[in-house]
Scaffold this motif. Structure first.
Motif, short mmCIF file in Angstrom:
data_model
loop_
_atom_site.label_atom_id
_atom_site.label_comp_id
_atom_site.label_asym_id
_atom_site.label_seq_id
_atom_site.Cartn_x
_atom_site.Cartn_y
_atom_site.Cartn_z
N ASP A 1 53.40 37.47 30.38
CA ASP A 1 52.66 36.70 31.40
C ASP A 1 53.63 35.06 30.79
OD1 ASP A 1 51.61 34.75 33.09
OD2 ASP A 1 49.96 35.25 32.63
N GLY B 1 52.00 36.13 40.72
CA GLY B 1 51.48 36.93 39.02
C GLY B 1 50.87 37.65 39.31
N THR B 2 49.57 37.56 40.01
CA THR B 2 48.27 38.53 39.93
C THR B 2 48.55 39.38 40.36
OG1 THR B 2 47.45 36.14 40.54
CG2 THR B 2 45.88 38.88 40.45
N TYR C 1 53.54 30.04 32.57
CA TYR C 1 53.36 28.33 32.68
C TYR C 1 54.82 28.05 31.98
CZ TYR C 1 49.28 28.87 33.65
OH TYR C 1 47.65 28.72 34.58
N SER D 1 53.82 30.06 41.82
CA SER D 1 52.30 29.01 41.51
C SER D 1 52.52 27.55 41.01
CB SER D 1 51.32 30.25 41.44
OG SER D 1 50.56 31.65 41.97
N LYS D 2 53.11 27.85 39.32
CA LYS D 2 52.98 26.72 39.26
C LYS D 2 54.36 26.10 39.39
CE LYS D 2 49.00 29.36 37.79
NZ LYS D 2 47.98 28.99 38.05
N SER E 1 56.17 33.52 38.45
CA SER E 1 55.35 33.71 39.88
C SER E 1 56.32 31.61 39.75
CB SER E 1 53.78 33.21 39.28
OG SER E 1 52.92 32.77 39.97
N1 PLP Z 1 48.69 34.19 34.63
C1 PLP Z 1 48.10 33.29 33.84
C2 PLP Z 1 48.32 33.11 32.56
C3 PLP Z 1 47.57 32.39 34.71
O1 PLP Z 1 46.47 30.97 34.80
C4 PLP Z 1 47.69 32.06 36.00
C5 PLP Z 1 46.85 31.65 37.30
O2 PLP Z 1 45.58 31.03 36.69
C6 PLP Z 1 47.72 33.71 36.79
C7 PLP Z 1 49.06 34.88 35.87
C8 PLP Z 1 48.01 33.93 38.33
O3 PLP Z 1 48.90 33.34 38.87
P1 PLP Z 1 49.52 33.25 40.45
O4 PLP Z 1 49.22 35.26 40.77
O5 PLP Z 1 49.10 32.45 41.59
O6 PLP Z 1 50.78 33.68 40.26
#
Ligand code: PLP
Length: 385
Positions: free
Chosen positions: A204, A101-102, A207, A233-234, A231
């Motif tokens: 964004d 997501g970053t 979550y 990730s979570k 993403s």
């Molecule tokens: N957006 C939010 C609100 C987040 O808390 C995070 C990571 O903590 C991200 C984006 C980015 O996550 P990632 O780059 O791991 O997908």
């Protein structure tokens, strides 16, 4: 060897100077110490076993090469399928698979923002919003979120913050750090403002699956002005694998893809193949994780209520609590004391000036760790009364 903090060998670009103030090396360095981990924003779970198998198979099957910059077609189709439950009108051309997501956030900011633009960001909010906007030499304009209002967005605050220079509003629901969820009527009001003022809405929603109470209303597909970020990730506990995605109107997706190509060539190939399995395979591990996070949320809320000096609203999603405190310390000072006592945590001020007076605890760790951590915090704060 250039020592950090001892001046520059060559002058770095003005827009990067704020990076000096960020000590990510220190933050991640703390992870190596044996502290109770209530600091980190990542699930303590491993990725689902079928997804781990899929990445191993991808290596063995020779999927080790560059891919289409926007992501392999199977994955973009799988993402469309996943998102169809909310919004049916998306096709693979709307989807760009990114390095987390970053990267998604970074390329969206770089495509749209330039010097002089103003961008509304949540305060408190995920720190990268401010940073990414500043890297584009645009101006972050915080919109305040208050505990007394359960960290809900006040539409009047958004309206008042808009000027002729405003280009976009960044929205994060469920929120890091507050755990708040934007309800449907607030979402619709934001969309209306964006339409009236011709603003981009960057939503964004990393979550989005971690919702425990209330109804989650996505911004996806609600308007052509919405740029949606998500993403792996979570939801799939794949933080270190670095995979995310953007969904945008076709007017923008091609340009986002080109920019993404210049920065990364493509997302990691083998992770993309594993991500197809993450979406299309069994969702049982995800359901199990969500159930466990809810139990942990309830546990940490019970624990924090027993500690005099903290006040905490019940978060509806994500995996953080963001209590305010009444000790006569800054959030930095309080978190340093707690870290010294053995518990990782995050001072509220790093989420914006409205985060001062708060501290963030992550409950993405075992119930045992939560109990142990809260016990230490209880003892540490007893001495501060
Ligand atoms: N957006 C939010 C609100 C987040 O808390 C995070 C990571 O903590 C991200 C984006 C980015 O996550 P990632 O780059 O791991 O997908």
């Amino acid at each position: 060897m250039i020592e950090p903090g001892c001046g520059y060998l060559h002058e770095i670009a003005q827009r990067c100077k704020f990076l000096n103030k960020i000590n990510s090396v220190k933050a991640f360095g703390l992870l190596e110490k044996n502290l109770v981990p209530l600091g980190l924003g990542e699930p303590d779970f491993q990725p689902p076993i079928n997804v781990i198998e899929a990445i191993k198979n991808a290596i063995d099957d020779g999927k080790n090469k560059y891919t289409n910059p926007s992501g392999i077609n199977q994955l973009r189709m799988a993402i469309c399928k996943r998102l169809c439950k909310n919004y049916s009108n998306i096709s693979p051309e709307n989807v760009i698979v990114t390095v987390g997501g970053t990267e998604a956030l970074a390329i969206v900011c770089h495509l749209f923002f330039e010097r002089g633009d103003e961008v509304l960001i949540p305060d408190p909010g995920f720190p990268l919003y401010k940073g990414e906007v500043e890297l584009c030499e645009a101006k972050p304009v915080p919109y305040p979120l208050f505990e007394k209002n359960n960290f809900n967005i006040e539409i009047e605050d958004i309206k008042e913050s808009i000027t002729s220079k405003t280009k976009a509003i960044i929205i994060n629901s469920p929120s890091n750090p507050t755990g708040n969820i934007i309800d449907k009527s607030t979402r619709d009001a934001i969309l209306q403002i964006a339409e009236d003022r011709n603003l981009i809405v960057i939503s964004d929603e990393v979550y989005d699956e971690l919702v425990y109470d209330g109804e989650f209303s996505t911004f996806l597909g609600q308007s052509d002005n919405v740029i949606y970020i998500n993403s792996f990730s979570k939801t799939f506990a794949m933080t270190g694998w670095r995979l995310g995605y953007i969904v945008a109107d076709k007017r923008y997706s091609k340009q986002l893809s080109n920019l993404h190509f210049y920065l990364t060539t493509c997302p990691p190939s083998i992770v993309q193949f594993a991500a197809v399995e993450a979406i299309l395979g069994t969702q049982e591990p995800v359901f199990h994780m969500i159930k466990e996070f809810k139990a942990r949320r309830d546990l940490i809320m019970n624990e924090i209520r027993n500690i005099e000096g903290f006040n905490c609203t019940v978060p509806k999603g994500a995996f953080y609590i963001f209590p305010s405190f009444r000790y006569k310390l800054s959030s930095e000072e309080l978190s340093n004391k707690i870290i010294k006592a053995g518990v990782l945590c995050t001072p509220g001020n790093i989420f914006g000036s409205n985060g001062e007076g708060h501290i963030r605890f992550s409950y993405a760790t075992s119930q045992e760790n939560i109990k142990r951590g809260m016990e230490i915090i209880h003892k540490t704060t007893e001495k501060l009364k």
